[in-house]
Motif scaffolding. Structure first.
Motif, PDB file in Angstrom:
ATOM      1  N   ALA A   1      -9.135 -40.759  21.793  1.00 20.06           N
ATOM      2  CA  ALA A   1      -9.865 -39.485  20.544  1.00 20.06           C
ATOM      3  C   ALA A   1      -9.444 -39.422  19.022  1.00 20.06           C
ATOM      4  O   ALA A   1      -9.327 -39.918  18.315  1.00 20.06           O
ATOM      5  CB  ALA A   1      -9.921 -38.481  20.680  1.00 20.06           C
ATOM      6  N   PHE A   2      -7.720 -39.609  19.653  1.00 18.42           N
ATOM      7  CA  PHE A   2      -7.205 -40.271  18.354  1.00 18.42           C
ATOM      8  C   PHE A   2      -7.421 -41.778  17.727  1.00 18.42           C
ATOM      9  O   PHE A   2      -6.631 -42.170  16.493  1.00 18.42           O
ATOM     10  CB  PHE A   2      -5.588 -39.821  18.476  1.00 18.42           C
ATOM     11  N   CYS A   3      -6.471 -42.445  18.874  1.00 18.13           N
ATOM     12  CA  CYS A   3      -6.121 -44.010  18.219  1.00 18.13           C
ATOM     13  C   CYS A   3      -6.778 -44.877  19.724  1.00 18.13           C
ATOM     14  O   CYS A   3      -5.530 -44.372  20.643  1.00 18.13           O
ATOM     15  CB  CYS A   3      -4.801 -44.562  17.389  1.00 18.13           C
TER      16      CYS A   3
ATOM     17  N   LYS B   1      -6.234 -29.737  13.033  1.00 21.12           N
ATOM     18  CA  LYS B   1      -6.665 -31.216  12.493  1.00 21.12           C
ATOM     19  C   LYS B   1      -8.041 -31.541  12.564  1.00 21.12           C
ATOM     20  O   LYS B   1      -8.930 -30.586  12.624  1.00 21.12           O
ATOM     21  CB  LYS B   1      -5.964 -32.047  13.403  1.00 21.12           C
TER      22      LYS B   1
ATOM     23  N   HIS C   1      -9.821 -34.152  13.305  1.00 18.96           N
ATOM     24  CA  HIS C   1     -10.558 -34.456  14.158  1.00 18.96           C
ATOM     25  C   HIS C   1     -10.791 -33.497  15.628  1.00 18.96           C
ATOM     26  O   HIS C   1     -10.088 -32.669  15.740  1.00 18.96           O
ATOM     27  CB  HIS C   1      -9.846 -35.715  14.153  1.00 18.96           C
ATOM     28  N   ASN C   2     -11.586 -34.301  16.512  1.00 12.61           N
ATOM     29  CA  ASN C   2     -11.686 -33.087  17.319  1.00 12.61           C
ATOM     30  C   ASN C   2     -10.739 -33.975  18.706  1.00 12.61           C
ATOM     31  O   ASN C   2     -10.694 -33.364  20.353  1.00 12.61           O
ATOM     32  CB  ASN C   2     -13.277 -32.720  17.652  1.00 12.61           C
ATOM     33  N   ALA C   3      -9.274 -34.353  18.680  1.00 19.48           N
ATOM     34  CA  ALA C   3      -8.613 -34.574  19.495  1.00 19.48           C
ATOM     35  C   ALA C   3      -8.188 -33.387  20.637  1.00 19.48           C
ATOM     36  O   ALA C   3      -8.011 -33.530  22.447  1.00 19.48           O
ATOM     37  CB  ALA C   3      -7.570 -35.785  19.019  1.00 19.48           C
TER      38      ALA C   3
ATOM     39  N   GLN D   1     -19.470 -35.160  24.740  1.00 19.77           N
ATOM     40  CA  GLN D   1     -18.381 -36.937  24.266  1.00 19.77           C
ATOM     41  C   GLN D   1     -17.021 -36.821  25.112  1.00 19.77           C
ATOM     42  O   GLN D   1     -16.651 -37.664  25.456  1.00 19.77           O
ATOM     43  CB  GLN D   1     -18.000 -35.967  23.177  1.00 19.77           C
TER      44      GLN D   1
ATOM     45  N   SER E   1      -4.898 -46.840   9.542  1.00 24.65           N
ATOM     46  CA  SER E   1      -5.628 -45.689   9.250  1.00 24.65           C
ATOM     47  C   SER E   1      -3.704 -45.423   8.590  1.00 24.65           C
ATOM     48  O   SER E   1      -2.787 -45.896   8.699  1.00 24.65           O
ATOM     49  CB  SER E   1      -6.257 -44.667   9.775  1.00 24.65           C
TER      50      SER E   1
ATOM     51  N   SER F   1      -3.175 -42.344   9.489  1.00 18.43           N
ATOM     52  CA  SER F   1      -2.530 -41.783  10.074  1.00 18.43           C
ATOM     53  C   SER F   1      -1.344 -42.238  11.005  1.00 18.43           C
ATOM     54  O   SER F   1      -0.159 -42.569  11.862  1.00 18.43           O
ATOM     55  CB  SER F   1      -3.247 -41.165  11.911  1.00 18.43           C
TER      56      SER F   1
END
Length: 220
Positions: A18-20, A114, A116-118, A163, A186, A188
């Motif tokens: 989910a992060f990358c 964070k 994002h929702n990772a 998801q 990005s 990140s």
């Protein structure tokens, strides 16, 4: 479709994915890994939560750590940092315990909440594994962040569950193909322990094949 043992992916990889997607593939497909300060601190933080020798009872709450989980439907396996079982008349029976209990997973993270929702996806996947194993329904869990020393409640909504399923389906497809996605640089990237392996700035301009071809030509 139920996955067999050989097809199970690491549950923790969902957070990486989910992060990358490229980070996940480098770790879980290409078996590449490098430590940095963030990963070392994270490992130390999790080692305390994963102390399987710790089994606590606090009033009407039973606390288990490092609980192994698996889902044949999702094709993942892993460990929950902490699962609290709260005494509840609408709960489920537990072997070796009297009464009925409601499971409540808690995932420990080193930093702060964070954008994002990772992290939430990883926690929701843990809950879905527990639901399959215990034949129950889990409405929510919590993320505990070491920087804030606070819990963040995570409701396991229909959208979050979908998801999780969609992400895992894509992960299984990529894993079967042995395919590593191209980089999407990005901000990140600067904090990623795999930055020197991923080469985000270089790969943005050239494909991996072009890079390797050029390196081979230079050697000749």
């Amino acid at each position: 479709m139920d996955y067999n043992d050989d097809d199970l992916l690491q549950l923790s990889g969902l957070q990486h994915f989910a992060f990358c997607r490229r980070q996940w593939a480098l770790i879980h497909i290409e078996n590449q890994w490098r430590e940095n300060l963030r990963t070392v601190e994270g490992d130390l933080f999790h080692s305390r939560a994963h102390d399987e020798a710790q089994r606590e009872r606090r009033g009407d709450t039973l606390i288990l750590r490092g609980l192994p989980v698996v889902s044949r439907a999702l094709g993942i396996s892993g460990q929950c940092d902490v699962v609290e079982f709260h005494a509840d008349p609408d709960g489920i029976p537990l072997r070796g315990e009297t009464g009925l209990w409601r499971p409540f997973p808690v995932e420990y993270k080193r930093g702060a909440p964070k954008a994002h929702n990772a992290d939430a996806l990883q926690l929701c996947a843990q809950a879905m594994c527990l639901e399959e194993m215990l034949c129950c329904s889990i409405a929510q869990g919590a993320l505990f962040y070491g920087e804030t020393r606070r819990r963040t409640a995570v409701p396991f909504t229909r959208e979050l569950r979908q998801q999780v399923r969609t992400s895992l389906e894509e992960m299984h497809q990529l894993f079967r193909r042995g395919y590593t996605p191209r980089v999407k640089p990005s901000k990140s990237c600067n904090a990623c322990s795999l930055k020197e392996l991923c080469l985000p700035a270089l790969m943005r301009r050239r494909s991996v094949a072009d890079y390797l071809r050029g390196a081979m030509e230079e050697e000749v």
